[in-house]
Scaffold this motif. Structure first.
Motif, PDB file in Angstrom:
ATOM      1  N   ASN A 178       1.087  -1.028   0.130  1.00 42.63           N
ATOM      2  CA  ASN A 178       0.444  -0.096   0.072  1.00 42.63           C
ATOM      3  C   ASN A 178       0.513   1.551   0.254  1.00 42.63           C
ATOM      4  OD1 ASN A 178      -1.894   2.398   0.905  1.00 42.63           O
ATOM      5  ND2 ASN A 178      -2.860   1.063   1.243  1.00 42.63           N
ATOM      6  N   PHE A 179       1.132   1.644  -0.972  1.00 43.16           N
ATOM      7  CA  PHE A 179       2.145   3.132  -1.225  1.00 43.16           C
ATOM      8  C   PHE A 179       1.523   4.143  -0.786  1.00 43.16           C
ATOM      9  CE2 PHE A 179      -0.437   3.049  -5.100  1.00 43.16           C
ATOM     10  CZ  PHE A 179      -1.388   4.711  -5.178  1.00 43.16           C
ATOM     11  N   ALA A 180       0.587   3.688  -0.435  1.00 47.22           N
ATOM     12  CA  ALA A 180      -0.792   5.986   0.167  1.00 47.22           C
ATOM     13  C   ALA A 180       0.196   5.478   1.939  1.00 47.22           C
ATOM     14  CB  ALA A 180      -2.050   5.409   0.238  1.00 47.22           C
ATOM     15  N   SER A 181      -0.018   4.412   2.720  1.00 43.86           N
ATOM     16  CA  SER A 181       0.496   4.087   3.868  1.00 43.86           C
ATOM     17  C   SER A 181       2.063   3.448   3.905  1.00 43.86           C
ATOM     18  CB  SER A 181      -0.212   3.265   4.947  1.00 43.86           C
ATOM     19  OG  SER A 181      -0.831   1.367   4.128  1.00 43.86           O
ATOM     20  N   LEU A 182       2.470   3.372   3.043  1.00 44.92           N
ATOM     21  CA  LEU A 182       3.821   2.680   2.953  1.00 44.92           C
ATOM     22  C   LEU A 182       4.054   1.640   4.184  1.00 44.92           C
ATOM     23  CD1 LEU A 182       6.420   5.904   3.078  1.00 44.92           C
ATOM     24  CD2 LEU A 182       5.324   4.504   1.630  1.00 44.92           C
ATOM     25  N   THR A 183       3.243   0.337   3.546  1.00 45.43           N
ATOM     26  CA  THR A 183       2.764  -0.817   4.562  1.00 45.43           C
ATOM     27  C   THR A 183       2.857  -1.629   3.584  1.00 45.43           C
ATOM     28  OG1 THR A 183       0.453  -0.163   4.831  1.00 45.43           O
ATOM     29  CG2 THR A 183       1.886   0.360   6.335  1.00 45.43           C
ATOM     30  N   MET A 184       3.835  -3.224   3.617  1.00 44.34           N
ATOM     31  CA  MET A 184       3.185  -3.952   3.194  1.00 44.34           C
ATOM     32  C   MET A 184       1.900  -5.258   3.240  1.00 44.34           C
ATOM     33  SD  MET A 184       5.788  -7.017   2.209  1.00 44.34           S
ATOM     34  CE  MET A 184       6.434  -7.864   3.996  1.00 44.34           C
ATOM     35  N   VAL A 185       1.512  -5.198   2.433  1.00 40.73           N
ATOM     36  CA  VAL A 185       0.296  -5.730   2.712  1.00 40.73           C
ATOM     37  C   VAL A 185       0.188  -7.657   2.476  1.00 40.73           C
ATOM     38  CG1 VAL A 185      -2.166  -6.321   1.417  1.00 40.73           C
ATOM     39  CG2 VAL A 185      -1.445  -4.199   1.102  1.00 40.73           C
ATOM     40  N   TYR A 186       1.192  -7.894   1.842  1.00 43.51           N
ATOM     41  CA  TYR A 186       1.229  -9.857   1.729  1.00 43.51           C
ATOM     42  C   TYR A 186       2.536  -9.596   0.885  1.00 43.51           C
ATOM     43  CZ  TYR A 186       0.374 -14.286   1.282  1.00 43.51           C
ATOM     44  OH  TYR A 186       0.546 -15.716   0.632  1.00 43.51           O
ATOM     45  N   GLU A 187       3.431 -10.870   1.377  1.00 46.00           N
ATOM     46  CA  GLU A 187       4.462 -11.547   0.175  1.00 46.00           C
ATOM     47  C   GLU A 187       4.480 -12.887   0.707  1.00 46.00           C
ATOM     48  OE1 GLU A 187       8.808 -10.658   1.856  1.00 46.00           O
ATOM     49  OE2 GLU A 187       8.906 -12.429   1.877  1.00 46.00           O
ATOM     50  N   PHE A 188       4.338 -12.812  -1.504  1.00 48.84           N
ATOM     51  CA  PHE A 188       3.954 -14.601  -1.579  1.00 48.84           C
ATOM     52  C   PHE A 188       4.930 -14.883  -1.402  1.00 48.84           C
ATOM     53  CE2 PHE A 188       0.777 -11.499  -3.346  1.00 48.84           C
ATOM     54  CZ  PHE A 188      -0.137 -11.856  -3.782  1.00 48.84           C
ATOM     55  N   PRO A 189       5.275 -16.746  -2.038  1.00 48.41           N
ATOM     56  CA  PRO A 189       5.807 -17.510  -1.223  1.00 48.41           C
ATOM     57  C   PRO A 189       7.036 -17.240  -2.776  1.00 48.41           C
ATOM     58  CG  PRO A 189       3.713 -18.308  -0.657  1.00 48.41           C
ATOM     59  CD  PRO A 189       3.900 -17.130  -1.474  1.00 48.41           C
ATOM     60  N   ALA A 190       8.102 -16.960  -2.579  1.00 48.81           N
ATOM     61  CA  ALA A 190       9.037 -17.638  -3.247  1.00 48.81           C
ATOM     62  C   ALA A 190       8.828 -18.157  -4.646  1.00 48.81           C
ATOM     63  CB  ALA A 190      10.473 -17.256  -2.612  1.00 48.81           C
ATOM     64  N   LEU A 191       9.326 -18.475  -6.271  1.00 46.32           N
ATOM     65  CA  LEU A 191       9.302 -19.395  -6.981  1.00 46.32           C
ATOM     66  C   LEU A 191      11.178 -19.344  -7.643  1.00 46.32           C
ATOM     67  CD1 LEU A 191       7.213 -16.831  -9.717  1.00 46.32           C
ATOM     68  CD2 LEU A 191       6.046 -18.880  -8.132  1.00 46.32           C
ATOM     69  N   SER A 192      10.420 -20.292  -8.105  1.00 41.80           N
ATOM     70  CA  SER A 192      12.103 -21.020  -8.088  1.00 41.80           C
ATOM     71  C   SER A 192      13.009 -20.597  -9.511  1.00 41.80           C
ATOM     72  CB  SER A 192      11.833 -22.409  -8.656  1.00 41.80           C
ATOM     73  OG  SER A 192      11.455 -22.317  -9.960  1.00 41.80           O
ATOM     74  N   SER A 193      12.291 -19.204  -9.344  1.00 44.67           N
ATOM     75  CA  SER A 193      13.798 -18.805 -10.742  1.00 44.67           C
ATOM     76  C   SER A 193      13.149 -16.789 -10.486  1.00 44.67           C
ATOM     77  CB  SER A 193      12.908 -19.378 -11.794  1.00 44.67           C
ATOM     78  OG  SER A 193      13.582 -18.553 -13.045  1.00 44.67           O
ATOM     79  N   PRO A 194      13.704 -16.448 -11.242  1.00 45.35           N
ATOM     80  CA  PRO A 194      13.814 -14.816 -11.183  1.00 45.35           C
ATOM     81  C   PRO A 194      12.913 -14.418 -11.778  1.00 45.35           C
ATOM     82  CG  PRO A 194      16.681 -15.795 -10.858  1.00 45.35           C
ATOM     83  CD  PRO A 194      15.868 -16.973 -10.859  1.00 45.35           C
TER      84      PRO A 194
END
Length: 870
Positions: A178-194
């Motif tokens: 959320n760029f209005a409040s500068l907060t991270m809402v959720y982080e998705f699990p990492a994929l196996s490739s960039p």
């Protein structure tokens, strides 16, 4: 020494750079434009026909433009740590970082991705941050920072997600912020490739993810569930993704671009690949380098692709199979061109060749005329047009001669090839012949005769062959007994196709009779020759030698007439001006030098990237150059148009003021010349040339400056004339209201009536000549036309006395005022006494004597110059 004669005008042949382009929709009728960033500016294309609409002004930054976004008439272009705001082609503002932040690393920081959300612009920077501005107010809002393990590679704004952006990392993770409040809402699990790219799918909550291992994932953000997975068959990294949105598609369709330049079309319903358009280096119609832009036009079955190979293409889906067809394209050289030449008689046509194997034609006035010569029929004619990898062979030399003949008029020499190919300039395609070298070695150089009938080929062993272009048959081979012993580096034919000039690495220049094949002259040089340029009209040849000297050879007498020194590294190319007075040369040290041949003087030098080729236009208006780090052709405007032959002429003597400046010419503009000048020298008036020109054409200028319509009297009198006794339209003004009009002139008018007491002593009257010189043109014209008949005698006596003095410094000025006097009063003098006519005859005699003195000086100086030339 800067070459003030040359001013950079524009660059031709650059369609797009390595930065992604931005597709913009204008209005509601589906008018699309493409903003293509270049190094310091951008170009705007009409997507309906790929015509160039405009080129923007260049930014004032040492950095190149790295990314752009557009909305309506506003374009934001990021370069380094700044974002430039354009309104159409003009810069309207700049977005800067706040002063409170450290700017030590700003020189290395750059923005690589921007998103435009209303008045907000979000820019992803190379320092692993996202900066946010309000572009309409130019206010810096805030910064989103990430830890060192989360390297930002892509970002997208999911539809209907208010104040949210999805950010991808090089380690396969994604974060929703959320760029209005500068907060991270959720982080998705990492994929196996960039992750290499993110794009919003037509369905809400669905995002397409492109990976470096060639996979494309369709993922639901709300449920974090994978929906579909696709993979490039070559495992090439995914660089761009787009979804088709028109109603004519039989199935959901997705297009992806690969790092190898290929385009992949997918069926979303069946989850399979429909077709793959092979990359250009694999004999396909797609691109030669990684695709950085791939986007379907909204509501249309048209796919737009762009790549770092300097090409922009449109593909249309109009077949039942769903396969795309290349519809329209614009492209330039993939590699910097190695040879460029203006081809006449049209002064706007430039032909270029490059190591990418392409031959191209550019227009200096209309971008739509730019074409690439076609090789379509090369395979059918069994021409070896490509190498084993399917890439066209590199063209190392070409020559063209536009004569209007029906047969081929361009010849090209390819690297390590003994066959010279012919092309048709008007048709823009490969021709009918391959001309072999008779000694079986590689062809090094080729040229066409001015008549367009013959081609001459120089080989690596020093042989020279002559072919008839129309039939492709060998006409003759020049004798090797008196010929060159090493590789030919230059060939040229004179305007009558009677003399052939050849230059070789064996340190010799040879002049041949074409009809008899006999050697006429052989000129030996102390060092090998690297290139030759021949001026057909003047029979002057310029050769560049390995000792960094430029030598000018007069072909008619067969000897060297000039040597020009100044380059510090290998000389790459030469070109002579249309009048053969200027020589242009480019050196590997990174300079383009301009030489004046008659005076053997360097009159200008430009510091640039090493120029591989330079060329004068047929009319001399432009100079074109190609450079090692530039895929385009740089066009320079010749500001002097070759009116000046040498830099030794003072600038103020050759500047011509505008008409407005000519009307206010005063004594301050005069050039001071000392009195201690040698009387044997040619010395004319020190007055500006504009003064004499204006006096002779004053009537025409005044007539042109009159208003087109007659001024009408106003119905009311202005407020500042309210003190007048009458406010009617019949208000009259007395003559004494204008008694001070003569005060506007810098020198008060003096008449001959001041000297009418005596005509024997002229010591006081000589200053009247200086009074006339100091008057403005209008005042001088009025002074002479105001003479009465009583003034004629003293005036003629004054001119006779001036002629007897032997002072020729005001010769042309005296002739000018005499011309005005006779024009104004010639009819009156016919009726005057015999004494006036006698004075006229005496003045005519004295004027002729003065002209003979000047003429003798002219002839003496011309004789000395001719002697020096010979």
């Amino acid at each position: 020494m800067a070459a003030t004669q040359l001013v950079r005008f524009r660059t031709l042949g650059i369609v797009c750079s390595g930065a992604p382009i931005a597709i913009n929709t204008l209005g509601t009728n589906g008018f699309f434009t493409a903003v293509s960033p270049l190094e310091k500016s951008f170009q705007l294309y009409n997507m309906e026909n790929l015509h160039l609409i405009l080129s923007s002004k260049e930014i004032s930054s040492k950095h190149s433009i790295s990314c752009v976004v557009a909305h309506n008439e506003i374009t934001l272009a990021a370069a380094g740590a700044k974002i430039f705001i354009y309104k159409r082609a003009d810069i309207a503002g700049v977005l800067n970082l706040p002063h409170t932040e450290s700017t030590e690393d700003d020189g290395e920081m750059r923005f690589f991705k921007m998103i435009l959300l209303g008045n907000l612009v979000l820019a992803a920077a190379s320092d692993n941050t996202i900066r946010i501005w309000n572009w309409s107010t130019k206010e810096y809002i805030k910064t989103i920072s990430f830890d060192s393990k989360f390297t930002v590679t892509a970002m997208v704004h999911p539809s209907t997600y208010v104040n949210k952006i999805l950010i991808a990392s090089g380690d396969g993770r994604m974060q929703l912020w959320n760029f209005a409040s500068l907060t991270m809402v959720y982080e998705f699990p990492a994929l196996s490739s960039p992750i290499t790219c993110l794009i919003q799918a037509p369905a809400i909550d669905v995002i397409a993810i492109g990976l470096q291992d060639g996979r494309i994932l369709l993922k639901n953000l709300k449920t974090n569930a994978p929906l579909r997975q696709f993979r490039h068959d070559s495992n090439t990294p995914v660089t761009a993704i787009s979804f088709r949105s028109d109603d004519n598609a039989e199935c959901g369709m997705m297009a992806t671009g690969g790092a190898d330049g290929g385009v992949f079309i997918w069926d979303l319903e069946k989850g399979r690949m429909i077709v793959r358009v092979a990359a250009g280096d694999k004999s396909g119609d797609a691109h030669y380098e990684a695709i950085h832009t791939l986007e379907f036009l909204v509501g249309q079955p048209v796919l737009v692709t762009a790549s770092g190979d300097n090409s922009l293409k449109e593909w249309i889906f109009d077949s039942e199979s769903g396969h795309p067809r290349l519809w329209k394209s614009r492209s330039g050289h993939r590699e910097p061109p190695n040879r460029i030449r203006f081809v006449g008689p049209d002064p706007t046509t430039i032909v270029t060749s490059g190591s990418d194997g392409t031959l191209r034609k550019y227009s200096t006035i209309q971008d739509q005329r730019n074409i690439e010569f076609s090789r379509k029929n090369a395979a059918a004619k069994k021409f070896g047009a490509t190498d084993e990898d399917g890439i066209p062979n590199s063209i190392v030399h070409f020559d063209a001669c536009e004569t209007g003949n029906e047969w081929d008029d361009v010849v090209t020499v390819e690297a390590n090839n003994s066959l010279v190919k012919t092309w048709k300039l008007k048709r823009g395609a490969i021709g009918n012949h391959q001309l072999p070298v008779t000694d079986k070695s590689s062809a090094k150089i080729a040229t066409i005769s001015p008549c367009g009938n013959f081609a001459f080929i120089g080989s690596a062993l020093g042989g020279i062959d002559m072919y008839n272009i129309q039939s492709g048959r060998l006409r003759k081979t020049f004798s090797k007994q008196n010929g060159h012993t090493k590789s030919i580096v230059g060939l040229a034919v004179d305007s009558l196709t009677s003399i052939l000039v050849s230059a070789s690495l064996d340190c010799s220049v040879k002049i041949w009779n074409i009809k008899t094949s006999a050697l006429i002259h052989s000129i030996s040089l102390p060092v090998p020759i690297s290139s030759l340029y021949f001026h057909k009209d003047s029979n002057i040849a310029a050769v560049a030698c390995d000792d960094l000297c430029l030598r000018i050879i007069d072909i008619e007498v067969g000897r060297i007439v000039r040597e020009l020194w100044g380059h510090r590294n290998r000389i790459l190319d030469l070109s002579l001006s249309p009048d053969s007075r200027w020589l242009l040369s480019s050196g590997l040290e990174g300079t383009i030098k301009l030489w004046d041949i008659p005076s053997s003087t360097l009159i200008g030098s430009l510091n640039v990237d090493p120029a591989t080729s330079v060329s004068f236009s047929v009319d001399g208006n432009y100079i074109a150059s190609s450079h090692v780090n530039n895929r385009g052709v740089v066009l320079w405007a010749n500001t002097t148009l070759f009116d000046i032959a040498s830099s030794s002429i003072p600038k103020e003597l050759i500047s011509v003021p505008d008409e407005e400046d000519m009307m206010v010419t005063s004594a301050e503009e005069e050039i001071e010349v000392g009195d201690d000048v040698n009387k044997d020298l040619i010395r004319l008036s020190a007055l500006p040339l504009s003064r004499v020109q204006l006096l002779l054409n004053l009537e025409a200028i005044q007539k042109r400056r009159k208003p087109a319509e007659k001024l009408e009297k106003g119905d009311s009198v202005p407020f500042f004339l309210g003190a007048l006794s009458s406010l009617t339209s019949n208000t009259t003004f007395k003559a004494n209201d204008f008694d001070q009009v003569e005060a506007n002139t810098e020198v008060s008018k003096r008449t001959l009536m001041d000297f009418n007491e005596s005509t024997a002593d002229w010591h006081g009257k000589v200053e009247y000549i200086h009074t006339l010189v100091n008057l403005s043109p209008s005042a001088l014209d009025l002074e002479i036309r105001s003479y009465s008949t009583a003034d004629f005698g003293p005036f003629l006596d004054l001119l006779i006395e001036n002629a007897d003095s032997g002072d020729l410094s005001n010769y042309e000025f005296v002739q000018c005022i005499l011309n005005i006097f006779i024009e104004a009063h010639g009819s009156d003098m016919v009726l005057l006494p015999q004494g006036i006519r006698a004075k006229l005859q005496e003045l005519t005699k004295r004027t002729a004597q003065a002209w003979r003195i000047l003429e003798d000086l002219f002839q003496a100086n011309l004789a000395i110059l001719d002697h020096i030339r010979s």
